[in-house]
Design a protein around this motif. Sequence first.
Motif, PDB file in Angstrom:
ATOM      1  N   ALA A  63     -68.131-152.605  22.919  1.00 55.04           N
ATOM      2  CA  ALA A  63     -69.992-151.980  24.103  1.00 55.04           C
ATOM      3  C   ALA A  63     -70.762-152.258  22.950  1.00 55.04           C
ATOM      4  O   ALA A  63     -72.604-152.514  23.447  1.00 55.04           O
ATOM      5  CB  ALA A  63     -69.038-150.720  23.984  1.00 55.04           C
ATOM      6  N   LEU A  64     -70.793-152.078  21.902  1.00 56.74           N
ATOM      7  CA  LEU A  64     -72.396-152.090  20.436  1.00 56.74           C
ATOM      8  C   LEU A  64     -72.725-154.085  20.611  1.00 56.74           C
ATOM      9  O   LEU A  64     -74.087-154.133  20.853  1.00 56.74           O
ATOM     10  CB  LEU A  64     -71.826-152.103  19.449  1.00 56.74           C
ATOM     11  N   VAL A  85     -68.657-149.233   9.444  1.00 53.98           N
ATOM     12  CA  VAL A  85     -69.038-150.558   9.180  1.00 53.98           C
ATOM     13  C   VAL A  85     -69.346-151.451  10.406  1.00 53.98           C
ATOM     14  O   VAL A  85     -70.118-152.387  10.665  1.00 53.98           O
ATOM     15  CB  VAL A  85     -68.044-151.743   8.635  1.00 53.98           C
ATOM     16  N   ALA A  86     -68.786-151.130  11.968  1.00 48.78           N
ATOM     17  CA  ALA A  86     -68.674-151.587  13.246  1.00 48.78           C
ATOM     18  C   ALA A  86     -70.473-151.432  13.905  1.00 48.78           C
ATOM     19  O   ALA A  86     -70.614-152.608  14.326  1.00 48.78           O
ATOM     20  CB  ALA A  86     -67.867-150.875  13.972  1.00 48.78           C
ATOM     21  N   THR A  87     -71.148-150.427  13.009  1.00 47.73           N
ATOM     22  CA  THR A  87     -72.225-150.608  13.412  1.00 47.73           C
ATOM     23  C   THR A  87     -73.606-151.924  12.882  1.00 47.73           C
ATOM     24  O   THR A  87     -73.611-152.834  13.628  1.00 47.73           O
ATOM     25  CB  THR A  87     -73.698-149.390  12.854  1.00 47.73           C
ATOM     26  N   SER A  88     -73.576-151.760  11.729  1.00 49.43           N
ATOM     27  CA  SER A  88     -73.697-153.822  11.250  1.00 49.43           C
ATOM     28  C   SER A  88     -72.878-155.205  11.626  1.00 49.43           C
ATOM     29  O   SER A  88     -73.607-155.593  11.713  1.00 49.43           O
ATOM     30  CB  SER A  88     -74.530-153.636   9.513  1.00 49.43           C
ATOM     31  N   HIS A  89     -72.012-154.731  11.561  1.00 49.18           N
ATOM     32  CA  HIS A  89     -70.889-155.806  12.099  1.00 49.18           C
ATOM     33  C   HIS A  89     -71.414-156.251  13.349  1.00 49.18           C
ATOM     34  O   HIS A  89     -71.613-157.659  13.677  1.00 49.18           O
ATOM     35  CB  HIS A  89     -69.154-155.024  12.275  1.00 49.18           C
ATOM     36  N   ASP A 155     -75.936-146.039  17.869  1.00 49.31           N
ATOM     37  CA  ASP A 155     -74.432-146.026  17.619  1.00 49.31           C
ATOM     38  C   ASP A 155     -74.320-144.140  17.954  1.00 49.31           C
ATOM     39  O   ASP A 155     -74.575-143.635  17.150  1.00 49.31           O
ATOM     40  CB  ASP A 155     -74.571-146.227  16.916  1.00 49.31           C
ATOM     41  N   ALA A 156     -73.638-143.878  19.036  1.00 51.92           N
ATOM     42  CA  ALA A 156     -73.335-142.315  19.708  1.00 51.92           C
ATOM     43  C   ALA A 156     -71.617-142.580  19.818  1.00 51.92           C
ATOM     44  O   ALA A 156     -71.441-141.653  19.989  1.00 51.92           O
ATOM     45  CB  ALA A 156     -74.114-142.417  20.493  1.00 51.92           C
ATOM     46  N   ILE A 194     -71.353-147.754  27.449  1.00 50.10           N
ATOM     47  CA  ILE A 194     -72.662-147.888  27.725  1.00 50.10           C
ATOM     48  C   ILE A 194     -73.798-147.432  27.776  1.00 50.10           C
ATOM     49  O   ILE A 194     -72.806-147.207  29.222  1.00 50.10           O
ATOM     50  CB  ILE A 194     -73.392-149.353  27.768  1.00 50.10           C
ATOM     51  N   ILE A 195     -74.415-146.490  27.849  1.00 49.58           N
ATOM     52  CA  ILE A 195     -74.941-145.554  28.499  1.00 49.58           C
ATOM     53  C   ILE A 195     -76.499-146.278  28.663  1.00 49.58           C
ATOM     54  O   ILE A 195     -77.254-146.390  27.573  1.00 49.58           O
ATOM     55  CB  ILE A 195     -75.199-143.887  27.921  1.00 49.58           C
ATOM     56  N   CYS A 196     -76.677-145.930  29.934  1.00 48.36           N
ATOM     57  CA  CYS A 196     -78.040-147.187  30.401  1.00 48.36           C
ATOM     58  C   CYS A 196     -79.091-146.167  31.529  1.00 48.36           C
ATOM     59  O   CYS A 196     -78.604-145.233  31.917  1.00 48.36           O
ATOM     60  CB  CYS A 196     -78.057-148.412  30.802  1.00 48.36           C
TER      61      CYS A 196
END
Length: 375
Positions: A63-64, A85-89, A155-156, A194-196
């Motif tokens: 999703a990110l 670590v997934a945030t910046s990966h 990143d929530a 993902i919230i949009c």
Amino acid sequence: MKNNVMVTSPLLPPLESFIPYMEKIWESKKLTNGGPFHSQLEDALAAYLGVEYLSLFANGSMALMTAIQALRITGEVITTPYSFVATSHSLLWNNIKPVFVDVDPLTCNIDPAKIEAAITPATTAIMPVHCYGIPCDVDSIQRIADNYGLRVIYDAAHAFAVRNNGESILNHGDLSVLSFHATKVFNTFEGGAIICPNDKIKKRIDYLKNFGFIDELTVVAPGINGKMNEMQAAFGLLQLQYIDEAIGKRKAIYERYRHVLSGIKGLSFINYAESLNWNYAYCPIFIDERYFPLKRDELHHQLKKQEVFARRYFYPLISEFPMYKGLPSTASYNLPNALHVSSQVLCLPLYPDLRDDEFERIVNIIIRISQLKAL
Ligand SMILES: *Cc1c(COP(=O)(O)O)cnc(C)c1O
């Protein structure tokens, strides 16, 4: 009875209550690709969370990565080193250079006052994290984004169901990304969303997660397979029935921790506003070795020896991993607060089914250790 206590344990409704869902899947023979449970869960979650549009994913990382693609983010993105670590990966997987900015030591979230200095002509977006489910300073972040024409993707992953003054925290920025991994407050074994804000961007996200197909024969983008399947969606629908009760139990346990441990010198809890409807996703405590008899790592080790598996979220910082280490923004003088909280933090076991005797055992170990100096 098993004696060890993990930092978290998944919310699992009674097994027999899942069987009718499985029967329906077997009857319909629709296993994935936007089946009935998938659309039901999208609607149910949007209503429960108080958000307009939501797209389900196979996991939060996918999703990110898709959120970044959906907004066509390139170049450099400002983010926090104090996260999973997934945030910046997700940035590296999109060929984007992460630029790390220090955190506010009270909230562990990105410090908006330090964002502007990190903006360069290549910056296109900010990716903050609502760490532990505690909201970022969303107004300041939005002001900077507006001033510089930057996108904001939150990143929530920790922020399921969090509301501030009655308003979902997921309605800020351009997009917000949830994780429904087994360790999270709400889970679908693996999963995410993902919230949009509108139907147009939701359509784009939905075709990106399905190889780029917009109809049977037409592929409009190099999409990926990010789809959530019907088993996951069904489990989500079932679990949603238990979520308020689960968060209530988390709150009770968190408040007991705070009540029992808050008088201890050198041990502190995280700050959050009274107006916050928090989800009690984690119970971070901070160990100041100047006042507490043991260093954080020693306390972690002592708990482990007695089969209490607390976790050092988030240590090491993302910026300390080898694939980030060479970036100028990872220099320690750039990230003093993040390094400091990372060296002090310990997340205690917190989940709805944590038993009273387990709770007593955990706090008694900590209390006994805290009294060591007095002996
Ligand atoms: C769990 C988590 C993710 C990744 O989600 P997955 O569903 O495990 O892929 C991303 N960011 C943060 C902050 C997380 O805690």
